[in-house]
Design a protein around this motif. Sequence first.
Motif, PDB file in Angstrom:
ATOM      1  N   UNK A  93      10.845  28.261 -27.473  1.00  0.00           N
ATOM      2  CA  UNK A  93      10.870  28.257 -26.015  1.00  0.00           C
ATOM      3  C   UNK A  93       9.724  29.075 -25.433  1.00  0.00           C
ATOM      4  N   UNK A  94       8.951  28.445 -24.560  1.00  0.00           N
ATOM      5  CA  UNK A  94       7.859  29.139 -23.869  1.00  0.00           C
ATOM      6  C   UNK A  94       8.406  29.777 -22.596  1.00  0.00           C
ATOM      7  N   UNK A  95       7.545  30.478 -21.867  1.00  0.00           N
ATOM      8  CA  UNK A  95       7.910  30.947 -20.529  1.00  0.00           C
ATOM      9  C   UNK A  95       6.713  30.815 -19.601  1.00  0.00           C
ATOM     10  N   UNK A  96       6.930  31.096 -18.338  1.00  0.00           N
ATOM     11  CA  UNK A  96       5.873  30.936 -17.346  1.00  0.00           C
ATOM     12  C   UNK A  96       4.679  31.824 -17.677  1.00  0.00           C
ATOM     13  N   UNK A  97       3.522  31.208 -17.732  1.00  0.00           N
ATOM     14  CA  UNK A  97       2.298  31.943 -18.028  1.00  0.00           C
ATOM     15  C   UNK A  97       1.119  31.103 -17.540  1.00  0.00           C
ATOM     16  N   UNK A  98      -0.087  31.525 -17.886  1.00  0.00           N
ATOM     17  CA  UNK A  98      -1.265  30.747 -17.516  1.00  0.00           C
ATOM     18  C   UNK A  98      -1.266  29.428 -18.275  1.00  0.00           C
ATOM     19  N   UNK A  99      -1.988  28.467 -17.768  1.00  0.00           N
ATOM     20  CA  UNK A  99      -2.081  27.163 -18.428  1.00  0.00           C
ATOM     21  C   UNK A  99      -2.617  27.309 -19.841  1.00  0.00           C
ATOM     22  N   UNK A 100      -3.625  28.154 -20.009  1.00  0.00           N
ATOM     23  CA  UNK A 100      -4.227  28.319 -21.342  1.00  0.00           C
ATOM     24  C   UNK A 100      -3.238  28.933 -22.323  1.00  0.00           C
ATOM     25  N   UNK A 101      -2.425  29.892 -21.865  1.00  0.00           N
ATOM     26  CA  UNK A 101      -1.440  30.523 -22.750  1.00  0.00           C
ATOM     27  C   UNK A 101      -0.336  29.545 -23.144  1.00  0.00           C
ATOM     28  N   UNK A 102       0.098  28.759 -22.181  1.00  0.00           N
ATOM     29  CA  UNK A 102       1.126  27.758 -22.489  1.00  0.00           C
ATOM     30  C   UNK A 102       0.590  26.743 -23.496  1.00  0.00           C
ATOM     31  N   UNK A 138      13.620  36.462 -12.278  1.00  0.00           N
ATOM     32  CA  UNK A 138      13.936  37.141 -13.526  1.00  0.00           C
ATOM     33  C   UNK A 138      12.686  37.746 -14.135  1.00  0.00           C
ATOM     34  N   UNK A 139      12.461  37.479 -15.420  1.00  0.00           N
ATOM     35  CA  UNK A 139      11.280  38.000 -16.111  1.00  0.00           C
ATOM     36  C   UNK A 139      10.161  36.970 -16.188  1.00  0.00           C
ATOM     37  N   UNK A 140      10.236  35.943 -15.329  1.00  0.00           N
ATOM     38  CA  UNK A 140       9.154  34.955 -15.254  1.00  0.00           C
ATOM     39  C   UNK A 140       8.106  35.444 -14.253  1.00  0.00           C
ATOM     40  N   UNK A 141       6.836  35.266 -14.568  1.00  0.00           N
ATOM     41  CA  UNK A 141       5.749  35.786 -13.723  1.00  0.00           C
ATOM     42  C   UNK A 141       5.459  34.844 -12.556  1.00  0.00           C
ATOM     43  N   UNK A 142       5.770  35.262 -11.306  1.00  0.00           N
ATOM     44  CA  UNK A 142       5.577  34.384 -10.149  1.00  0.00           C
ATOM     45  C   UNK A 142       4.116  34.055  -9.851  1.00  0.00           C
ATOM     46  N   UNK A 143       3.186  34.833 -10.407  1.00  0.00           N
ATOM     47  CA  UNK A 143       1.768  34.535 -10.195  1.00  0.00           C
ATOM     48  C   UNK A 143       1.397  33.148 -10.721  1.00  0.00           C
ATOM     49  N   UNK A 144       2.197  32.635 -11.655  1.00  0.00           N
ATOM     50  CA  UNK A 144       1.876  31.349 -12.270  1.00  0.00           C
ATOM     51  C   UNK A 144       2.826  30.226 -11.843  1.00  0.00           C
ATOM     52  N   UNK A 145       3.741  30.511 -10.900  1.00  0.00           N
ATOM     53  CA  UNK A 145       4.642  29.461 -10.416  1.00  0.00           C
ATOM     54  C   UNK A 145       3.847  28.398  -9.656  1.00  0.00           C
ATOM     55  N   UNK A 146       4.252  27.149  -9.798  1.00  0.00           N
ATOM     56  CA  UNK A 146       3.569  26.072  -9.099  1.00  0.00           C
ATOM     57  C   UNK A 146       4.457  24.848  -8.992  1.00  0.00           C
ATOM     58  N   UNK A 147       3.969  23.875  -8.229  1.00  0.00           N
ATOM     59  CA  UNK A 147       4.685  22.613  -8.030  1.00  0.00           C
ATOM     60  C   UNK A 147       4.547  21.742  -9.268  1.00  0.00           C
ATOM     61  N   UNK A 148       5.600  21.038  -9.654  1.00  0.00           N
ATOM     62  CA  UNK A 148       5.514  20.155 -10.827  1.00  0.00           C
ATOM     63  C   UNK A 148       4.360  19.163 -10.716  1.00  0.00           C
TER      64      UNK A 148
END
Length: 381
Positions: A93-102, A138-148
């Motif tokens: 399971x991944x979590x919210x991060x930069x596109x490159x990290x994902x 939660x512990x997800x980084x909102x800096x990387x939140x975006x629209x699907x």
Amino acid sequence: MSYYILADRFLLEDGEKKGGYLKVENGKFDDFIDTVPEGSEIEDWSGYTIAPGLFDTHIHGVNGYDIMDGTVEAVQAISASILEQGVTRFLPTTLTSSTSDIEQAIKAITEADEQALPGAQSEGIFLEGPYFTEKHKGAQNPDHFKTPDLKEFQEWQKIAKDSIVKIALAPEREHTMQFIKDVTGTGVQVSIAHTDASYDCCKQAVSEGANNYVHLFNGMSGLHHREPGVVGAALTDNNVYAELICDGHHVHPDIATLASEIKKEKLILITDCMRAGLMPDGEYQLGEFKVVMKDGIAKTEFGSLAGSTLQLINGVKNLQKWSGKPLYEIWHKGSLSPALSLGKDTRLGSISKGKVADYVVLDQSLDVHATAVEGTIKFKK
């Protein structure tokens, strides 16, 4: 290759079987018999219980490693570590991060799977994010939140060689309903998570194809008698699944028991475990956040629970103790229900003829003494 398992008790879907021999042939379960042919190979577990292998559909890391490390070594280490806890299948399971990290995490999972995992086997990738909203981050980084973004997801699926099987999102984001419809049309499961959506919004998301709620009660709007919210949507729909973290910290034991009573076989036991699992108290990293674990509870610097350090076998033990329900009933919430939620129940999740012979050997305290994957014992105390 064939052999017979001798044990005092077997946990089946509809109850328990006392004694007898269970045949394993070519990595799959076969029939039960009372006597075995002369000269047969026997795995003698007299005094023990045989249960189906556990399936953790939501796990970020354990034992100092995390999927977001983006390395083959991390994926392999997680696979090996959770085997000792009775887990035979998992979704990295991944979590919210930069596109490159994902993308790096996806590449590492795919490569590790191609090289063959040493312990528990991956049943596909779970992307937890990045399509969330901030209120219940939660512990997800909102800096990387975006629209699907369907094109972005398709690129990730290409990198994954079509091994992404589930994605979690907040349904109130713009364009999300069409995204849900599009990805579920390709066979990918959509889960609702880290969201402040209304009850009606959740119901619409389910009508478009979403079928699961991530870590029920956590990262979502709560239940109110005039606005049922996300929790209300999860509890009142008998057709959708809901994950639960049974560590006694994320959800009160009595509420966990209530959720289990309501959701029945639609309840999925998960860990949401991060790298601090099986490790001593101290400072750790979860994605881009520093996490402090004290007394086994991991929190971010701003006070949010940061995943868990739970082992799935302990989640089963906890819910069985809290609820007082038969062990076989609770156990299958950690084995068969996860398989059902992903449409993998014809292969996995229970001791049944023709299914993959993933099983766990338990003592009277429900401690794991051995774990087998596809009929081969991979861990033994």
